[in-house]
Design an enzyme around this catalytic site. Structure first.
Site, PDB file in Angstrom:
ATOM      1  N   SER A  20       4.773   8.837 -13.062  1.00  0.00           N
ATOM      2  CA  SER A  20       5.017   9.916 -12.105  1.00  0.00           C
ATOM      3  C   SER A  20       4.719   9.525 -10.666  1.00  0.00           C
ATOM      4  CB  SER A  20       4.189  11.147 -12.478  1.00  0.00           C
ATOM      5  OG  SER A  20       2.799  10.842 -12.446  1.00  0.00           O
ATOM      6  N   GLY A  21       4.087   8.383 -10.435  1.00  0.00           N
ATOM      7  CA  GLY A  21       3.731   7.963  -9.089  1.00  0.00           C
ATOM      8  C   GLY A  21       4.811   7.123  -8.432  1.00  0.00           C
ATOM      9  N   TYR A  22       4.527   6.669  -7.213  1.00  0.00           N
ATOM     10  CA  TYR A  22       5.492   5.852  -6.480  1.00  0.00           C
ATOM     11  C   TYR A  22       5.809   4.556  -7.229  1.00  0.00           C
ATOM     12  CZ  TYR A  22       4.787   8.725  -2.251  1.00  0.00           C
ATOM     13  OH  TYR A  22       4.721   9.738  -1.340  1.00  0.00           O
ATOM     14  N   VAL A  23       4.768   3.858  -7.690  1.00  0.00           N
ATOM     15  CA  VAL A  23       4.983   2.562  -8.338  1.00  0.00           C
ATOM     16  C   VAL A  23       5.688   2.732  -9.676  1.00  0.00           C
ATOM     17  CG1 VAL A  23       3.832   0.569  -9.361  1.00  0.00           C
ATOM     18  CG2 VAL A  23       3.085   1.426  -7.139  1.00  0.00           C
ATOM     19  N   CYS A 160      -0.365  -5.487  -2.927  1.00  0.00           N
ATOM     20  CA  CYS A 160       0.789  -5.694  -2.050  1.00  0.00           C
ATOM     21  C   CYS A 160       0.461  -6.564  -0.840  1.00  0.00           C
ATOM     22  CB  CYS A 160       1.368  -4.347  -1.611  1.00  0.00           C
ATOM     23  SG  CYS A 160       0.158  -3.204  -0.908  1.00  0.00           S
ATOM     24  N   ASN A 326       6.246  -3.088   0.153  1.00  0.00           N
ATOM     25  CA  ASN A 326       5.037  -2.957  -0.651  1.00  0.00           C
ATOM     26  C   ASN A 326       5.278  -2.355  -2.029  1.00  0.00           C
ATOM     27  OD1 ASN A 326       5.283  -0.644   1.425  1.00  0.00           O
ATOM     28  ND2 ASN A 326       4.078   0.287  -0.210  1.00  0.00           N
TER      29      ASN A 326
END
Length: 359
Positions: A20-23, A160, A326
């Protein structure tokens, strides 16, 4: 999680833990078009039963999957490779449980990046609960550890800012041309580096160049670890990151000091020997135009790390510049690249994207 159909060369089912996160979302964006995998399962404790595209709207039309609970028995039966994209400090038990079941793990947290237990005390402020598993983890930078990654069961993707700076610095350390005790990494990073749960308001981020950890940033530990292994002795790095008013991107200005006179031609040779055959490292140093050196604006959405340099002969200084997205080379892109190496796929599969311009 990638589940392998051993009757073919295609991974038949793929699952990401913490999607559910960005990554996690970026990892899924890459996997939906990967020619060797299918996404069969995604997990998130907060969104069980919800359609994936309600949380990751860019995936609408690509998958009808819903979020599931993490079921180790189901994973053991169906899957061979797992991506864990959960917050730092919460992956330790998940990774151990998967590893003990014989599943290959690609961890995008920091929980298995460092090789020594006391390094977690120093850089993260907590005691690692499973120090015996730290030596089992391979640091996931194919440009430095490709052969080890091929044989690994556990790969820990780098931070990153760490991977962006160390790719610029590694050839200089390997060729012993810089002072190994005085290396300064000045890093600028976009807001997505803070994660989807950071709550950083746009009004507080806009127009910002904000130093937020001028000393002792945790990525310093990774940089020192990897460069020290290359050098064969302890390397000291001073790192200062800054939050800047972009969403995606990193620029590292790496200040080093030469041990001997070196020409521009010799530096080109060093970098070309290091990365001439690498698909995701580009050397950027032009004599004309605005884009003479690496610029993260021209890397968004791609897995490239761009590297350039300049010489300050008056002060015996070599400035190694490096840039990346990133969320790509700094996270999800590295994860997919590592999966390709582990599974014997073409290393560029799922990553054949040019950067997005303009953004």
């Amino acid at each position: 999680i990638v589940s392998r159909d051993w009757s073919s060369d295609v991974c038949s089912s793929d699952l990401v833990v913490g999607a559910s996160g960005y990554v996690g979302g970026e990892t899924l964006r890459l996997l939906v078009n990967h020619p060797d995998v299918e996404i069969g399962m995604v997990t998130s404790r907060q969104h069980v039963g919800e359609y994936l595209h309600r949380v990751q709207p860019s995936l609408k039309g690509f998958t009808d999957l819903t979020f599931s609970e993490l079921d180790y028995d189901k994973l053991t039966d169906q899957c061979d490779v797992v991506f864990t994209a959960v917050p730092h400090g919460t992956a330790t038990e998940i990774v151990k449980a998967l590893y003990d079941r014989g599943i290959k793990v690609i961890d995008l947290s920091a929980d298995y990046r460092l090789h020594q237990q006391d390094a977690y005390d120093k850089w993260y402020g907590w005691k690692h609960p499973h120090p015996d598993y730290l030596p089992k983890s391979v640091f996931g930078v194919p440009e430095l550890h490709r052969e080890e990654i091929k044989k690994a069961q556990l790969v820990s993707c780098p931070g990153c800012m760490a991977v962006t700076s160390m790719l610029a610095l590694a050839p200089l350390i390997k060729n012993d041309i810089i002072d190994r005790e005085h290396i300064i990494v000045d890093s600028k990073i976009g807001s997505s580096g803070a994660g989807s749960g950071s709550g950083t308001a746009h009004a507080m981020r806009a127009g910002v160049i904000r130093p937020y950890k001028p000393a002792k940033h945790r990525h310093t530990g990774e940089i020192e670890q990897e460069l020290s292994e290359i050098a064969g002795n302890k390397i000291r790095v001073s790192m200062s990151p800054h939050a800047v008013d972009v969403v995606r991107g990193i620029l590292c200005t790496n200040h080093t000091f030469m041990k001997k006179d070196i020409s521009e031609k010799e530096l080109w040779k060093i970098y070309r020997q290091a990365y001439g055959d690498e698909k995701f490292v580009r050397l950027i140093r032009d004599k004309k135009g605005l884009y003479k050196f690496p610029d993260p604006k021209f890397l968004v959405g791609s897995n490239f790390c761009d590297i350039g340099f300049d010489l300050d002969e008056d002060n015996n200084r070599l400035i190694a510049l490096s840039a990346s997205d990133n969320l790509m080379k700094g996270a999800a892109g590295s994860a997919i690249q590592n999966m390709n190496v582990m599974c014997g796929f073409d290393e560029m599969n799922g990553l054949r994207y040019t950067p997005l311009t303009p953004v």
